[in-house]
Design an enzyme around this catalytic site. Structure first.
Site, PDB file in Angstrom:
ATOM      1  N   LYS A  71       0.800  -1.225   0.000  1.00 43.38           N
ATOM      2  CA  LYS A  71       0.000   0.000   0.000  1.00 43.38           C
ATOM      3  C   LYS A  71       0.837   1.282   0.000  1.00 43.38           C
ATOM      4  CE  LYS A  71      -4.414  -1.360   2.021  1.00 43.38           C
ATOM      5  NZ  LYS A  71      -5.378  -0.979   3.076  1.00 43.38           N
ATOM      6  N   ASP A 107     -10.209   3.540   1.836  1.00 43.72           N
ATOM      7  CA  ASP A 107     -10.547   2.961   3.150  1.00 43.72           C
ATOM      8  C   ASP A 107     -11.270   3.982   4.025  1.00 43.72           C
ATOM      9  OD1 ASP A 107      -9.471   0.415   2.839  1.00 43.72           O
ATOM     10  OD2 ASP A 107      -7.475   1.045   3.468  1.00 43.72           O
TER      11      ASP A 107
END
Ligand code: NAP
Length: 294
Positions: A71, A107
């Protein structure tokens, strides 16, 4: 849905990817909305990230999700990075542009959308943030962005809580709020919460304590802590009801789990790739499909 010469491909890169729920979410969205799109997991071994991103672009992929351990590292292979993802330091969605991929973090918008649905406000709130890892950092940036009044960061390793507080306090004035002389974030030792008594807080549990298979555990057991909690979010989605959530409810607070955040981060990725707006009824339908939703 029949796949044909016009079918677009999206996918997930990570290591491992075998347990992901994203194909379930994305392929259900594509089918329900009549998008000629297929979503597949791609296991990218250590050392293969750059080739994976460049190869995906060369193969005309519409977009990718990115999971652990890539990520943060993926950012150096992107053409652009959205400012919110840059502040978080992690990207979970790549969107194809004319010159490469642009990175986003969905997210936190996912969590924020779930909170909106629950009628839980962030602006002006005092927040207890449990944990100081990657998820906590993303939550703290969202709290900064959405105008939280104060963030108390409680973590097992105090040094990590201090580093996160420093990062947040270094972001500058919060958008849309008067600059304050008092820093937004404060690191606290796990046992120091009695000093916060007398108020009600929004609590966000971002540690992996209580995750399957160790479902009987919570970071803090003391019921006095839960007396402080008006609403408690646990980012864990397996099990659907964590020990943290049980303790929040036992003290009279409202508790929410991480599965809708998971579904919404997928929905926001899908919206970025396709330009479609996913209706709330479809979000509810997908939440009910999640294997840990019961
Ligand atoms: P991470 O970067 O590894 O951070 C883990 C955090 O948990 C740290 O604060 C760590 O404290 C704490 N921790 C771990 N084991 C502990 C223990 N035995 N006792 C006390 N504290 C402990 O992981 P992450 O990426 O932030 O993910 C954390 C959780 O969020 C996971 O359960 C993940 O599934 C969940 N998550 C959910 C979503 C969603 O869509 N719902 C999205 C992202 C993450 P130390 O600093 O002291 O090690």
């Amino acid at each position: 849905m029949e796949w044909n010469g016009q079918t677009r491909t999206c996918g997930l890169i990570g290591n491992p990817v075998e347990h992901t729920l994203s194909p379930l979410i994305q392929n259900h969205l594509a089918q329900s909305l009549g998008q000629n799109l297929v979503y597949v997991p791609f296991h990218v071994p250590e050392g293969g990230l750059r080739a994976a991103v460049e190869g995906a672009y060369a193969l005309n992929l519409l977009g990718l999700n990115v999971t652990v351990p890539y990520k943060s590292r993926v950012m150096e292979y992107l053409d652009q990075v959205d400012p919110a993802a840059r502040r978080i330091g992690a990207v979970n969605t790549l969107v194809r542009t004319g010159d490469g991929f642009k990175g986003y973090n969905t997210d936190m918008p996912g969590l924020y959308r779930a909170m909106g649905e629950d009628g839980v406000k962030v602006t002006g709130r005092k927040v207890l943030l449990l944990g100081a890892g990657g998820a906590a950092r993303a939550v703290a940036v969202m709290l900064w962005e959405k105008g939280a009044e104060r963030i108390y960061i409680l973590n097992r390793t105090p040094q990590r809580a201090r580093e996160l507080a420093e990062h947040i306090n270094g972001l500058g004035p919060q958008p849309g709020r008067e600059p304050s002389s008092r820093p937004l974030a404060e690191a606290m030792a796990l046992e120091d919460y009695p000093a916060l008594a007398g108020e009600k807080y929004l609590a966000i549990q971002t540690t992996s304590v209580g995750m399957y298979p160790r479902t009987g555990e919570a970071l803090i057991e003391d019921s006095a802590f839960y007396e402080l909690v008006q609403e408690g979010y646990d980012l864990i989605f397996n099990p659907a009801k964590t020990r943290f959530m049980e303790l929040v409810e036992a003290a009279g607070g409202r508790a929410f789990g991480g599965s809708r955040m998971l579904v919404y981060q997928g929905i926001i990725s899908f919206e970025l790739w396709t330009g479609e707006q996913v209706p709330p009824r479809l979000a509810r339908e997908i939440c009910a499909l999640m294997p840990f939703s019961k």
